[in-house]
Design an enzyme around this catalytic site. Structure first.
Site, PDB file in Angstrom:
ATOM      1  N   PHE A 130       0.735  -0.897  -0.105  1.00 52.24           N
ATOM      2  CA  PHE A 130      -0.044   0.062   0.009  1.00 52.24           C
ATOM      3  C   PHE A 130       0.956   1.197  -0.150  1.00 52.24           C
ATOM      4  O   PHE A 130       1.523   1.565   1.042  1.00 52.24           O
ATOM      5  CB  PHE A 130      -0.989  -0.003   1.086  1.00 52.24           C
ATOM      6  N   ASP A 215       9.491   2.457   1.528  1.00 52.12           N
ATOM      7  CA  ASP A 215       8.531   3.367   1.894  1.00 52.12           C
ATOM      8  C   ASP A 215       8.266   3.259   3.496  1.00 52.12           C
ATOM      9  O   ASP A 215       7.707   2.035   3.752  1.00 52.12           O
ATOM     10  CB  ASP A 215       7.230   2.777   1.206  1.00 52.12           C
ATOM     11  N   LYS A 244       3.250  10.999   7.529  1.00 57.92           N
ATOM     12  CA  LYS A 244       2.364  10.594   8.620  1.00 57.92           C
ATOM     13  C   LYS A 244       2.640  11.118  10.008  1.00 57.92           C
ATOM     14  O   LYS A 244       2.619  12.491  10.093  1.00 57.92           O
ATOM     15  CB  LYS A 244       2.191   9.002   8.671  1.00 57.92           C
TER      16      LYS A 244
END
Length: 387
Positions: A130, A215, A244
């Site tokens: 994802f 990532d 984030k």
């Protein structure tokens, strides 16, 4: 029908306030937040040092765009590269933008430096990954729910099984400019690869003259007990995507850190962002780096890991769950006799917020400021929810 598009299926809670590891809904009930904004709230809700940095900057300057310099951006870049032992930082806003930035840099590096023929660059990615929900991100995805109905898809990606270095080796050829994976697949349910996976990807990319892109938007910045999860494998990526928690749960903030010779191929006009690296995000980011530089939050994730993993292991031994995956303060559990959604709703009834993913899997990512007593309360709620 409501005025809000239904692209999410939230729990039936409406949050009004947050403090540390706790949130309170509009009905006045308090919950331990073990969703933590999908790790955007690693330091908890409204951390006083992060709020102070944001307030101070709001009183001075909020936006210049990158057409002008401001006095916080270079110190932010210097601080985040020092923290991550990298050379250069390119700021953006969202996680998906950070991944897009890494892809563009890798492709341009492939053409300008490696000499891949124009428009032929390929990037190897992993099943179950994802990386966001833009059209390019879903073009790398193997998730039918994310992909179906949104084609045509961006070409140039080769999808291979996760945690399968041999599949990566088989997919590499002269057009390969990069291998892009998550050190831990978060959205897939906290899937942790075998010990040798990342080191072997590092070896393969070095051997092929390609880049390793990691990532760390969910896994980075303290969540797994290290500043970057790749450190646990003794690996350094050529480019690492952050997001984030970089915004402290206050502002959207992301970026790419890594080699200067790779990010340096992106020159004026080739890539940009109006809000990327804005003064407020930079001020908060500097405060985030200061919190992480002490090592306190990384140590807390390591110290509390045995509580999270141990309690989950007991549930597995009792047959109440079917699988457990835990790294730092990040837990994925699988259930068989009920859906992850039902378990998350049961946990909410016990005063703990968690969220399902992919049917029968539940993820817990408590803020790194959580106490051991509070974490025991979280696991008590999970135990009741799966019984």
């Amino acid at each position: 029908m409501t005025a809000l598009a239904a692209n999410y299926q939230p729990l039936d809670l409406e949050i009004a306030t947050g403090e540390g590891a706790w949130v309170t809904d509009t009905a006045g009930r308090s919950y331990l937040d073990c969703l933590a904004g999908y790790s955007a709230l690693n330091f908890g809700h409204r951390h006083p040092e992060l709020l102070a940095a944001a307030h101070a900057q709001l009183d001075r300057l909020t936006l210049t765009s990158r057409a002008l310099r401001h006095e916080v951006l270079l110190p932010f870049a210097e601080a985040i590269t020092e923290l991550t032992s990298t050379q250069m930082f390119l700021p953006m806003n969202t996680g998906a933008e950070a991944v897009e930035t890494a892809i563009k840099a890798a492709r341009k590096w492939g053409y300008d430096v490696k000499g891949v023929p124009a428009d032929q660059a390929t990037i190897i990615v992993a099943e179950g990954a994802f990386h966001g929900r833009t059209t390019t991100m879903i073009s790398m995805s193997s998730d039918p729910e994310a992909r179906t109905g949104f084609g045509p898809y961006t070409p140039g990606f080769r999808i291979v099984p996760y945690d399968d270095a041999q599949a990566v080796a088989d997919a590499i050829d002269e057009t390969t400019v990069a291998v892009l994976v998550e050190p831990v697949q978060g959205e897939a349910g906290v899937l942790i690869p075998s010990t040798g996976y990342l080191p072997e990807l590092r070896r393969l990319t070095d051997e092929a003259g390609a880049l390793l892109l990691l990532d760390e938007i969910q896994s980075g910045l303290g969540r797994t007990g290290a500043t970057l999860t790749q450190e646990l494998a003794g690996v350094q990526a050529d480019l690492t995507m952050l997001g984030k928690a970089l915004g402290g749960g206050i502002v959207p903030s992301s970026g790419v850190v890594g080699r200067a010779d790779v990010l340096g191929v992106l020159t004026a006009g080739t890539h940009g962002s109006t809000f990327g690296g804005n003064p407020v995000a930079s001020a908060v980011g500097l405060a985030v780096v200061r919190l992480l530089a002490t090592g306190e939050y990384q140590e807390r994730a390591r110290t509390l890991h045995p509580v999270l993993a141990g309690r989950a292991g007991q549930l597995l031994e009792e047959g109440l769950i079917t699988d457990v995956r835990c790294l730092g303060l990040w837990l994925g559990v699988d259930v068989s006799d009920r859906s992850g959604r039902e378990v998350s709703e049961r946990m909410a009834a016990e005063g703990v917020i968690a969220k399902e993913t992919h049917g029968h899997t539940l993820r817990l990512a408590p803020p790194l400021c959580i106490s051991e007593t509070e974490l025991q309360q979280v696991m008590d709620a999970l135990a009741k929810a799966v019984r």
